[in-house]
Design a protein around this motif. Structure first.
Motif, PDB file in Angstrom:
ATOM      1  N   THR A 119       0.838  -1.096   0.019  1.00 19.31           N
ATOM      2  CA  THR A 119      -0.076   0.210   0.043  1.00 19.31           C
ATOM      3  C   THR A 119       0.850   1.306  -0.110  1.00 19.31           C
ATOM      4  O   THR A 119       2.031   1.134   0.399  1.00 19.31           O
ATOM      5  N   LYS A 120       0.343   2.250  -0.448  1.00 18.44           N
ATOM      6  CA  LYS A 120       1.025   3.587  -0.297  1.00 18.44           C
ATOM      7  C   LYS A 120       0.078   4.472   0.271  1.00 18.44           C
ATOM      8  O   LYS A 120      -1.385   4.534  -0.095  1.00 18.44           O
ATOM      9  N   GLY A 121       0.438   5.409   1.375  1.00 14.60           N
ATOM     10  CA  GLY A 121      -0.409   6.463   1.953  1.00 14.60           C
ATOM     11  C   GLY A 121      -0.934   5.823   3.263  1.00 14.60           C
ATOM     12  O   GLY A 121      -1.389   4.609   3.249  1.00 14.60           O
ATOM     13  N   PHE A 122      -0.961   6.535   4.194  1.00 15.94           N
ATOM     14  CA  PHE A 122      -1.563   6.188   5.297  1.00 15.94           C
ATOM     15  C   PHE A 122      -3.071   5.657   5.318  1.00 15.94           C
ATOM     16  O   PHE A 122      -3.496   4.604   6.159  1.00 15.94           O
ATOM     17  N   THR A 123      -3.831   6.313   4.747  1.00 10.47           N
ATOM     18  CA  THR A 123      -5.376   5.974   4.561  1.00 10.47           C
ATOM     19  C   THR A 123      -5.284   4.411   3.939  1.00 10.47           C
ATOM     20  O   THR A 123      -6.127   3.836   4.536  1.00 10.47           O
ATOM     21  N   ASN A 124      -4.665   4.137   2.958  1.00  9.98           N
ATOM     22  CA  ASN A 124      -4.605   2.855   2.389  1.00  9.98           C
ATOM     23  C   ASN A 124      -3.991   1.869   3.446  1.00  9.98           C
ATOM     24  O   ASN A 124      -4.569   0.574   3.569  1.00  9.98           O
ATOM     25  N   TRP A 125      -2.765   2.294   4.118  1.00  9.64           N
ATOM     26  CA  TRP A 125      -2.417   1.122   5.154  1.00  9.64           C
ATOM     27  C   TRP A 125      -3.198   1.200   6.141  1.00  9.64           C
ATOM     28  O   TRP A 125      -3.472  -0.075   6.678  1.00  9.64           O
ATOM     29  N   TYR A 126      -4.121   2.165   6.694  1.00 10.42           N
ATOM     30  CA  TYR A 126      -5.028   2.315   7.759  1.00 10.42           C
ATOM     31  C   TYR A 126      -6.011   0.992   7.235  1.00 10.42           C
ATOM     32  O   TYR A 126      -6.412   0.099   8.200  1.00 10.42           O
ATOM     33  N   GLY A 127      -6.533   1.077   5.905  1.00 11.64           N
ATOM     34  CA  GLY A 127      -7.579   0.221   5.844  1.00 11.64           C
ATOM     35  C   GLY A 127      -7.142  -1.273   5.587  1.00 11.64           C
ATOM     36  O   GLY A 127      -7.981  -2.184   5.911  1.00 11.64           O
ATOM     37  N   LEU A 128      -5.844  -1.382   5.195  1.00 14.51           N
ATOM     38  CA  LEU A 128      -5.240  -2.928   5.035  1.00 14.51           C
ATOM     39  C   LEU A 128      -5.259  -3.444   6.420  1.00 14.51           C
ATOM     40  O   LEU A 128      -5.376  -4.331   6.806  1.00 14.51           O
ATOM     41  N   LYS A 129      -4.748  -2.551   7.395  1.00 17.20           N
ATOM     42  CA  LYS A 129      -4.496  -3.167   8.626  1.00 17.20           C
ATOM     43  C   LYS A 129      -5.728  -3.516   9.380  1.00 17.20           C
ATOM     44  O   LYS A 129      -5.978  -4.534  10.012  1.00 17.20           O
ATOM     45  N   GLU A 130      -6.770  -2.406   9.129  1.00 19.57           N
ATOM     46  CA  GLU A 130      -8.118  -2.930   9.805  1.00 19.57           C
ATOM     47  C   GLU A 130      -8.680  -4.129   9.122  1.00 19.57           C
ATOM     48  O   GLU A 130      -9.374  -4.856  10.011  1.00 19.57           O
ATOM     49  N   THR A 131      -8.602  -4.131   7.927  1.00 20.16           N
ATOM     50  CA  THR A 131      -9.274  -5.654   7.193  1.00 20.16           C
ATOM     51  C   THR A 131      -8.336  -6.651   7.815  1.00 20.16           C
ATOM     52  O   THR A 131      -8.960  -7.693   7.941  1.00 20.16           O
TER      53      THR A 131
END
Length: 173
Positions: free
Chosen positions: A94-106
């Motif tokens: 992922t690139k960017g905090f928003t995408n990272w956070y989405g991957l982490k939560e999923t």
């Protein structure tokens, strides 16, 4: 002594999925619909990208038509690794905090929170009998990665590496 230390760490690591670091019954045996050990020749939708020189060569592929989305996370790429033609690992970027956070939560929703060594560093691990996983984020580059690895094939890779070291020690000096 080092070997016994490794065994102790591995024994603890395998138990971690069961000790509350991962949801019971969620340990994967591959990624999406590809099981660990699947031969690349059975997957016509794979496109070769490059070879990582580790362990004599891990060939990296991308999958044509792969959905670059997991939950709310837009993925940069998914790289499938094959060692000696067998599916051995997958790297999800992922690139960017928003995408990272989405991957982490999923990932947490699917597998549980995992084990975090340091509460101030965004690195989490899951260690099972079939799969080892690592989820990490670099706040400076804003790059995130979920790495999933076949335990069995990793053992084979390490044995290959030991054999090459032995051969080199016997004939290379």
């Amino acid at each position: 002594m080092v070997f016994f230390g490794f065994l102790l760490v591995c024994s603890f690591a395998f138990a971690e999925w069961q000790l509350g670091y991962g949801k019971s019954g969620t340990e994967p045996d591959g990624f999406r619909d590809i099981k660990w050990g699947t031969d690349i020749s059975t997957l016509p939708d794979m496109e070769y990208v490059r070879t990582d020189p580790s362990y004599g060569g891990v060939k990296r592929y991308i999958r044509k038509g792969d959905k670059l989305q997991l939950g709310a996370a837009k993925l940069e790429r998914i790289a499938y690794g094959f060692w000696k033609r067998k599916f051995c690992n997958v790297l999800i970027y992922t690139k960017g905090f928003t995408n990272w956070y989405g991957l982490k939560e999923t990932t947490f929703e699917k597998f549980g929170k995992g084990h975090q060594d340091n509460e101030f560093i965004e690195e989490y691990g899951w260690f099972g009998t079939k799969t080892w996983m690592r989820l990490e984020y670099n706040e400076f580059s804003e790059e995130g990665m979920l790495w999933m690895q076949s335990v069995e094939i990793k053992k084979q890779m390490e044995e290959w590496q030991k054999q090459k070291a032995k051969e080199g020690a016997e004939t290379g000096f």
